[in-house]
Design a protein around this motif. Structure first.
Motif, PDB file in Angstrom:
ATOM      1  N   VAL A  16     -14.400   7.244   1.218  1.00  0.00           N
ATOM      2  CA  VAL A  16     -13.462   7.993   0.982  1.00  0.00           C
ATOM      3  C   VAL A  16     -12.061   7.747   1.813  1.00  0.00           C
ATOM      4  CG1 VAL A  16     -12.527  10.434   0.990  1.00  0.00           C
ATOM      5  CG2 VAL A  16     -14.973   9.926   0.206  1.00  0.00           C
ATOM      6  N   PHE A  17     -12.158   7.456   3.080  1.00  0.00           N
ATOM      7  CA  PHE A  17     -11.281   6.851   3.766  1.00  0.00           C
ATOM      8  C   PHE A  17     -10.604   5.721   3.280  1.00  0.00           C
ATOM      9  CE2 PHE A  17      -9.898   3.981   7.324  1.00  0.00           C
ATOM     10  CZ  PHE A  17      -8.762   4.630   7.745  1.00  0.00           C
ATOM     11  N   PHE A  18     -11.319   4.699   2.740  1.00  0.00           N
ATOM     12  CA  PHE A  18     -10.645   3.571   2.164  1.00  0.00           C
ATOM     13  C   PHE A  18      -9.916   3.886   0.879  1.00  0.00           C
ATOM     14  CE2 PHE A  18     -14.307   0.746   3.602  1.00  0.00           C
ATOM     15  CZ  PHE A  18     -13.811   0.717   5.000  1.00  0.00           C
ATOM     16  N   LEU A  19     -10.330   4.701   0.197  1.00  0.00           N
ATOM     17  CA  LEU A  19      -9.698   5.188  -0.989  1.00  0.00           C
ATOM     18  C   LEU A  19      -8.208   5.927  -0.354  1.00  0.00           C
ATOM     19  CD1 LEU A  19     -12.107   6.518  -3.537  1.00  0.00           C
ATOM     20  CD2 LEU A  19     -10.925   4.571  -3.632  1.00  0.00           C
ATOM     21  N   ALA A  20      -8.519   6.619   0.569  1.00  0.00           N
ATOM     22  CA  ALA A  20      -7.246   7.548   0.894  1.00  0.00           C
ATOM     23  C   ALA A  20      -6.118   6.674   1.613  1.00  0.00           C
ATOM     24  CB  ALA A  20      -7.543   8.611   1.982  1.00  0.00           C
ATOM     25  N   PHE A  21      -6.790   5.539   2.387  1.00  0.00           N
ATOM     26  CA  PHE A  21      -5.736   4.696   2.838  1.00  0.00           C
ATOM     27  C   PHE A  21      -5.007   3.797   1.836  1.00  0.00           C
ATOM     28  CE2 PHE A  21      -4.597   0.503   4.519  1.00  0.00           C
ATOM     29  CZ  PHE A  21      -3.934   0.924   5.602  1.00  0.00           C
ATOM     30  N   THR A  22      -5.699   3.527   0.623  1.00  0.00           N
ATOM     31  CA  THR A  22      -5.239   2.636  -0.344  1.00  0.00           C
ATOM     32  C   THR A  22      -3.959   3.329  -1.063  1.00  0.00           C
ATOM     33  OG1 THR A  22      -7.339   1.595  -0.798  1.00  0.00           O
ATOM     34  CG2 THR A  22      -5.554   1.753  -2.612  1.00  0.00           C
ATOM     35  N   PHE A  23      -4.318   4.768  -1.390  1.00  0.00           N
ATOM     36  CA  PHE A  23      -2.976   5.473  -2.058  1.00  0.00           C
ATOM     37  C   PHE A  23      -1.956   5.832  -1.263  1.00  0.00           C
ATOM     38  CE2 PHE A  23      -6.887   6.299  -4.973  1.00  0.00           C
ATOM     39  CZ  PHE A  23      -6.445   5.882  -6.103  1.00  0.00           C
ATOM     40  N   SER A  24      -2.676   6.091   0.332  1.00  0.00           N
ATOM     41  CA  SER A  24      -1.225   6.426   1.106  1.00  0.00           C
ATOM     42  C   SER A  24      -0.362   5.319   1.166  1.00  0.00           C
ATOM     43  CB  SER A  24      -1.894   6.783   2.440  1.00  0.00           C
ATOM     44  OG  SER A  24      -2.587   5.468   3.085  1.00  0.00           O
ATOM     45  N   CYS A  25      -0.784   3.877   0.887  1.00  0.00           N
ATOM     46  CA  CYS A  25       0.155   2.946   0.907  1.00  0.00           C
ATOM     47  C   CYS A  25       1.360   2.930  -0.316  1.00  0.00           C
ATOM     48  CB  CYS A  25      -0.726   1.676   0.878  1.00  0.00           C
ATOM     49  SG  CYS A  25      -1.059   1.048   2.505  1.00  0.00           S
ATOM     50  N   HIS A  26       0.749   3.449  -1.413  1.00  0.00           N
ATOM     51  CA  HIS A  26       1.597   3.368  -2.524  1.00  0.00           C
ATOM     52  C   HIS A  26       1.657   4.798  -3.434  1.00  0.00           C
ATOM     53  CE1 HIS A  26      -2.353   2.193  -4.014  1.00  0.00           C
ATOM     54  NE2 HIS A  26      -1.803   2.185  -5.208  1.00  0.00           N
ATOM     55  N   GLY A  27       1.514   6.092  -2.591  1.00  0.00           N
ATOM     56  CA  GLY A  27       1.398   7.186  -3.223  1.00  0.00           C
ATOM     57  C   GLY A  27       2.792   7.667  -3.758  1.00  0.00           C
ATOM     58  N   LEU A  28       2.793   7.833  -5.169  1.00  0.00           N
ATOM     59  CA  LEU A  28       4.106   8.219  -5.750  1.00  0.00           C
ATOM     60  C   LEU A  28       4.236   9.718  -5.550  1.00  0.00           C
ATOM     61  CD1 LEU A  28       3.872   5.800  -8.908  1.00  0.00           C
ATOM     62  CD2 LEU A  28       4.785   5.532  -6.658  1.00  0.00           C
ATOM     63  N   GLU A  29       5.702  10.051  -5.507  1.00  0.00           N
ATOM     64  CA  GLU A  29       6.198  11.455  -5.518  1.00  0.00           C
ATOM     65  C   GLU A  29       7.471  11.494  -6.375  1.00  0.00           C
ATOM     66  OE1 GLU A  29       7.085  12.758  -1.705  1.00  0.00           O
ATOM     67  OE2 GLU A  29       7.574  10.966  -0.959  1.00  0.00           O
ATOM     68  N   ASN A  30       7.710  12.646  -6.675  1.00  0.00           N
ATOM     69  CA  ASN A  30       9.174  12.861  -7.306  1.00  0.00           C
ATOM     70  C   ASN A  30       9.993  12.971  -6.256  1.00  0.00           C
ATOM     71  OD1 ASN A  30      11.168  13.592  -9.047  1.00  0.00           O
ATOM     72  ND2 ASN A  30      10.338  15.775  -9.189  1.00  0.00           N
ATOM     73  N   VAL A  31      10.766  11.534  -6.249  1.00  0.00           N
ATOM     74  CA  VAL A  31      11.735  11.819  -5.017  1.00  0.00           C
ATOM     75  C   VAL A  31      13.251  12.321  -5.535  1.00  0.00           C
ATOM     76  CG1 VAL A  31      10.712   9.855  -4.028  1.00  0.00           C
ATOM     77  CG2 VAL A  31      12.416   9.481  -5.961  1.00  0.00           C
ATOM     78  N   ALA A  32      13.145  12.884  -6.768  1.00  0.00           N
ATOM     79  CA  ALA A  32      14.455  13.406  -7.003  1.00  0.00           C
ATOM     80  C   ALA A  32      14.539  14.821  -6.785  1.00  0.00           C
ATOM     81  CB  ALA A  32      14.657  13.298  -8.569  1.00  0.00           C
TER      82      ALA A  32
END
Length: 285
Positions: A16-32
């Motif tokens: 679970v930690f590995f998955l969280a780290f993976t998505f934290s590198c490129h987690g997308l958000e609505n920047v507008a």
């Protein structure tokens, strides 16, 4: 706790930690969301900020609206250069009877990403040319930039889908979502990219592996409990059979009931002497 189960649970936590780290590198958000906006004209009270307030309801009252014109545009300032991946546009859609009209006005639009407010300095990542666009559309726009501009125009030489309104157009944007991340610094970019490549594979595989292990453990415990219950039932049945056989073994069926009693040493009492012999024995003997 069984050491095998303990090890599996600890590795599950690591996956679970590995998955969280993976998505934290490129987690997308609505920047507008809630960022500064401006548009070519305002049809009061429908200002440009209505397109970044987080409300995706496509009714007129929730939409940023320009006046009709040959050129209309709407722009959001992301505050800094962002790594942009895709853009979602919610166009006005509050009446089924006017769908074709809305799409004809929306048709031919473009999306630009730039580092300045000048379109000529930017990159056009999407242009609608062939068919009427849906009133809720998502477009891949992989580009770095600070400003995102919705642009539409009418006039001679302008390419728009067949059947579009030709003289003027309007922008009625209920929400514009820009999905991206902050720009990764060059010193950390390679680290993050390698981490994504490695942990995306390892994390997903490990997660799937231990989900499978967890399911197998669940089945194993169920089967083990069932086996224990069956063994207990079998043992109880066996004990009942032994008791029954023992009772039958100790029951004398050849003697009268009064002579089938157990002796003092838990052995069957001996049968009585024949009547003729017992009369010959003197009481003194």
């Amino acid at each position: 706790m069984n050491s095998k189960y303990y090890l599996i649970e600890r590795w599950s936590i690591l996956s679970v930690f590995f998955l969280a780290f993976t998505f934290s590198c490129h987690g997308l958000e609505n920047v507008a969301w809630n960022m500064s906006t401006v548009q070519s004209s305002v049809q009061s009270p429908y200002g440009p900020d209505l397109a970044v307030d987080g409300n995706t309801n496509q009714r007129e009252s929730n939409c940023a609206r320009t006046r009709y014109g040959r050129v209309v545009w709407w722009r959001v300032d992301l505050g800094e250069i962002k790594e942009i991946y895709n853009i979602k546009v919610f166009y006005r859609n509050d009446s089924n009877n006017n769908d074709s009209l809305r799409m004809s006005e929306h048709a031919g639009f473009s999306l630009f990403i730039s580092n300045t407010t000048k379109l000529k300095d930017g990159y056009r990542c999407y242009k609608n040319t062939d068919t009427f666009p849906p009133l809720l559309s998502k477009h891949a726009c992989a580009q770095r930039g600070r400003y995102v501009t919705y642009y539409n125009e009418r006039g001679d030489g302008v390419v728009v889908p067949l059947g579009s309104r030709r003289d003027t157009t309007i922008a009625e944007l209920c929400e514009v979502q820009v999905f991206g991340t902050s720009v990764v610094e060059p010193a950390n970019e390679n680290i993050c990219l390698h981490s994504i490549a490695f942990f995306s594979v390892v994390g997903v595989c490990v997660a799937i592996l231990f989900i499978s292990f967890g399911f197998n453990i669940f089945l194993f415990r169920k089967l083990k409990n069932t086996k224990i219950l069956l063994e207990k039932a079998k043992s109880s049945k066996k004990k009942a059979t032994v008791v029954k056989n023992y009772s039958q073994l100790n029951r004398s069926t050849d003697l009268p009931h009064e002579y089938s009693e157990m002796g003092p040493d838990n052995r069957p009492a001996p049968p009585p002497l024949p009547y003729s012999i017992s009369n010959r024995i003197s009481p003194q003997s």
